[in-house]
Design an enzyme around this catalytic site. Structure first.
Site, PDB file in Angstrom:
ATOM      1  N   SER A  29       0.842  -1.201   0.000  1.00  0.00           N
ATOM      2  CA  SER A  29       0.000   0.000   0.000  1.00  0.00           C
ATOM      3  C   SER A  29       0.872   1.243   0.000  1.00  0.00           C
ATOM      4  O   SER A  29       1.652   1.468   0.931  1.00  0.00           O
ATOM      5  CB  SER A  29      -0.904   0.019   1.233  1.00  0.00           C
ATOM      6  OG  SER A  29      -1.434   1.316   1.389  1.00  0.00           O
ATOM      7  N   HIS A  56      -0.973  -1.269  -4.290  1.00  0.00           N
ATOM      8  CA  HIS A  56      -2.280  -1.014  -3.678  1.00  0.00           C
ATOM      9  C   HIS A  56      -2.453   0.490  -3.493  1.00  0.00           C
ATOM     10  O   HIS A  56      -1.679   1.134  -2.797  1.00  0.00           O
ATOM     11  CB  HIS A  56      -2.338  -1.749  -2.335  1.00  0.00           C
ATOM     12  CG  HIS A  56      -3.655  -1.688  -1.640  1.00  0.00           C
ATOM     13  ND1 HIS A  56      -4.710  -2.515  -1.963  1.00  0.00           N
ATOM     14  CD2 HIS A  56      -4.103  -0.901  -0.631  1.00  0.00           C
ATOM     15  CE1 HIS A  56      -5.743  -2.251  -1.169  1.00  0.00           C
ATOM     16  NE2 HIS A  56      -5.406  -1.263  -0.350  1.00  0.00           N
ATOM     17  N   ASP A  94      -4.809   3.426  -2.216  1.00  0.00           N
ATOM     18  CA  ASP A  94      -5.929   3.702  -1.312  1.00  0.00           C
ATOM     19  C   ASP A  94      -6.521   5.078  -1.573  1.00  0.00           C
ATOM     20  O   ASP A  94      -5.884   6.093  -1.294  1.00  0.00           O
ATOM     21  CB  ASP A  94      -5.442   3.645   0.143  1.00  0.00           C
ATOM     22  CG  ASP A  94      -5.168   2.234   0.608  1.00  0.00           C
ATOM     23  OD1 ASP A  94      -6.094   1.408   0.556  1.00  0.00           O
ATOM     24  OD2 ASP A  94      -4.021   1.964   1.027  1.00  0.00           O
ATOM     25  N   MET A 152      -9.255   7.774  -0.574  1.00  0.00           N
ATOM     26  CA  MET A 152     -10.113   8.120   0.569  1.00  0.00           C
ATOM     27  C   MET A 152     -10.714   9.499   0.363  1.00  0.00           C
ATOM     28  O   MET A 152     -10.023  10.422  -0.051  1.00  0.00           O
ATOM     29  CB  MET A 152      -9.288   8.134   1.854  1.00  0.00           C
ATOM     30  CG  MET A 152      -8.573   6.845   2.143  1.00  0.00           C
ATOM     31  SD  MET A 152      -7.613   7.015   3.644  1.00  0.00           S
ATOM     32  CE  MET A 152      -6.831   5.402   3.709  1.00  0.00           C
ATOM     33  N   HIS A 175      -8.167   0.622  -4.196  1.00  0.00           N
ATOM     34  CA  HIS A 175      -9.102   0.394  -3.082  1.00  0.00           C
ATOM     35  C   HIS A 175      -9.847   1.699  -2.803  1.00  0.00           C
ATOM     36  O   HIS A 175      -9.281   2.640  -2.259  1.00  0.00           O
ATOM     37  CB  HIS A 175      -8.279  -0.054  -1.856  1.00  0.00           C
ATOM     38  CG  HIS A 175      -9.072  -0.258  -0.612  1.00  0.00           C
ATOM     39  ND1 HIS A 175      -8.481  -0.402   0.628  1.00  0.00           N
ATOM     40  CD2 HIS A 175     -10.410  -0.362  -0.395  1.00  0.00           C
ATOM     41  CE1 HIS A 175      -9.417  -0.579   1.546  1.00  0.00           C
ATOM     42  NE2 HIS A 175     -10.597  -0.547   0.961  1.00  0.00           N
ATOM     43  N   MET A 211     -12.167   3.872  -0.852  1.00  0.00           N
ATOM     44  CA  MET A 211     -12.857   4.096   0.426  1.00  0.00           C
ATOM     45  C   MET A 211     -13.623   5.404   0.277  1.00  0.00           C
ATOM     46  O   MET A 211     -13.244   6.443   0.831  1.00  0.00           O
ATOM     47  CB  MET A 211     -11.830   4.146   1.558  1.00  0.00           C
ATOM     48  CG  MET A 211     -11.314   2.762   1.938  1.00  0.00           C
ATOM     49  SD  MET A 211      -9.792   2.824   2.877  1.00  0.00           S
ATOM     50  CE  MET A 211      -8.624   2.932   1.532  1.00  0.00           C
ATOM     51  N   MET A 227     -11.325  -6.323   5.219  1.00  0.00           N
ATOM     52  CA  MET A 227     -10.511  -5.356   5.972  1.00  0.00           C
ATOM     53  C   MET A 227     -10.160  -5.964   7.320  1.00  0.00           C
ATOM     54  O   MET A 227     -11.034  -6.422   8.064  1.00  0.00           O
ATOM     55  CB  MET A 227     -11.279  -4.045   6.185  1.00  0.00           C
ATOM     56  CG  MET A 227     -11.397  -3.160   4.944  1.00  0.00           C
ATOM     57  SD  MET A 227      -9.813  -2.735   4.165  1.00  0.00           S
ATOM     58  CE  MET A 227      -8.983  -1.825   5.484  1.00  0.00           C
ATOM     59  N   GLY A 253      -9.101   3.585   6.786  1.00  0.00           N
ATOM     60  CA  GLY A 253      -8.860   5.010   6.972  1.00  0.00           C
ATOM     61  C   GLY A 253      -7.402   5.369   7.208  1.00  0.00           C
ATOM     62  O   GLY A 253      -6.949   6.417   6.766  1.00  0.00           O
ATOM     63  N   ASP A 281      -6.250  -6.646   4.258  1.00  0.00           N
ATOM     64  CA  ASP A 281      -5.667  -5.299   4.232  1.00  0.00           C
ATOM     65  C   ASP A 281      -5.755  -4.666   5.620  1.00  0.00           C
ATOM     66  O   ASP A 281      -6.850  -4.465   6.144  1.00  0.00           O
ATOM     67  CB  ASP A 281      -6.446  -4.459   3.205  1.00  0.00           C
ATOM     68  CG  ASP A 281      -5.927  -3.036   3.073  1.00  0.00           C
ATOM     69  OD1 ASP A 281      -4.847  -2.729   3.631  1.00  0.00           O
ATOM     70  OD2 ASP A 281      -6.602  -2.234   2.390  1.00  0.00           O
TER      71      ASP A 281
HETATM   72  C1  DX5 Z   1      -6.268   1.386   5.416  1.00  0.00           C
HETATM   73  C2  DX5 Z   1      -5.800   1.070   4.019  1.00  0.00           C
HETATM   74  C3  DX5 Z   1      -4.644   0.146   3.989  1.00  0.00           C
HETATM   75  C4  DX5 Z   1      -3.412   0.654   4.703  1.00  0.00           C
HETATM   76  C5  DX5 Z   1      -2.595  -0.521   5.123  1.00  0.00           C
HETATM   77  O1  DX5 Z   1      -7.501   1.969   5.371  1.00  0.00           O
HETATM   78  O2  DX5 Z   1      -6.841   0.450   3.285  1.00  0.00           O
HETATM   79  O3  DX5 Z   1      -4.353  -0.260   2.669  1.00  0.00           O
HETATM   80  O4  DX5 Z   1      -2.637   1.506   3.918  1.00  0.00           O
HETATM   81  O5  DX5 Z   1      -1.489  -0.100   5.841  1.00  0.00           O
HETATM   82  P1  DX5 Z   1      -0.759  -1.019   6.910  1.00  0.00           P
HETATM   83  O6  DX5 Z   1      -0.259  -2.236   6.189  1.00  0.00           O
HETATM   84  O7  DX5 Z   1       0.317  -0.148   7.433  1.00  0.00           O
HETATM   85  O8  DX5 Z   1      -1.778  -1.395   7.962  1.00  0.00           O
HETATM   86 ZN    ZN Z   2      -6.346  -0.462   1.354  1.00  0.00          ZN
END
Ligand code: DX5
Ligand code: ZN
Length: 215
Positions: free
Chosen positions: A7, A32, A34, A36, A65, A67, A136, A141, A174
């Site tokens: 990620s 990955h 993310d 948001m 991903h 969110m 998840m 977040g 994740d």
């Molecule tokens: C959290 C994200 C993850 C996050 C994972 O909401 O969806 O992808 O970046 O990070 P780590 O591996 O540090 O928990």
């Molecule tokens: Zn993610």
């Protein structure tokens, strides 16, 4: 086959292109990304322009991903921006089945995610429409949180259901994944591991990716 999807949330955003090139050289199977919106989750990360620019610099699989609230508004734009796999949240979509079908129509891999409090069973009727499901393992977040062990029971239930019905669906986990708990996630039935901190904060990223794959 176990796939690792680092990620980028944990990377140095001032050199995003190099960071992604670096994990590709280090053996990552995908990146990955993310997204948001500050609504579905409290945090805000990045959107189309970043993914579009990054697409020009890398041919690695983009595992996006989302969110975000009402993801149906935006999936075609993420497809155009260069996403290969598009994951949206069950909790955020008004018609998850229609959206999964739309992602496939766009020629992309369709995936749906559930938060820690959402039961695995909600996904059962949707499985034939999914290339992947994302369980998840933390509240979405933020990176850097600890994995919630009970979420792996849902991975197990989903893997059993997928196998029982003879389907071919990847299960991604994740949040809080590292070499020390990857084995538990894999034994539960996950085959795509997202890892932010465990890869980007490692001294040796290639070794960190290898450790996850060989867990
Ligand atoms: C959290 C994200 C993850 C996050 C994972 O909401 O969806 O992808 O970046 O990070 P780590 O591996 O540090 O928990
Ligand atoms: Zn993610």
């Amino acid at each position: 086959m176990i796939y690792v999807s680092p990620s980028v949330l944990a990377c140095d955003f001032s050199k995003l292109g190099e960071e992604v090139a670096g994990i590709e050289r280090a053996g990552a199977d995908m990146a990955h990304l993310d997204v948001m919106d500050g609504m579905f989750v409290t945090n805000i990360s990045f959107g189309f322009p970043i993914i579009e620019s990054l697409r020009k610099t890398s041919s690695i699989v983009f595992d996006v991903h989302l969110m975000i609230e009402a993801p149906e508004r935006y999936v075609s734009r993420f497809a155009d921006a260069g996403a290969d796999i598009i994951t949206f949240h069950y909790e955020a979509a008004s018609d998850p089945a229609a959206l999964l079908a739309k992602i496939r129509e766009l020629g992309k891999k369709a995936s749906i995610s559930i938060k820690p409090a959402t039961p695995a069973e909600v996904l059962y009727p949707l499985l034939p429409l999914c290339d992947m499901v994302l369980v998840m393992t933390v509240e979405p977040g933020y990176g850097g949180q600890a994995l919630i062990p009970e979420t792996l029971d849902k991975v197990k239930a989903l893997r059993e259901e997928i196998t029982r019905r003879g389907l071919n669906v990847d299960i991604q986990v994740d949040g809080g994944i590292h070499a020390g708990n990857a084995k538990d996630a894999i034994s539960a039935g996950a085959n795509v591991l997202v890892a932010g901190s465990a890869v980007f904060r490692a001294e040796d990223r290639a070794a960190a990716i290898r450790a996850l794959k060989e867990a």
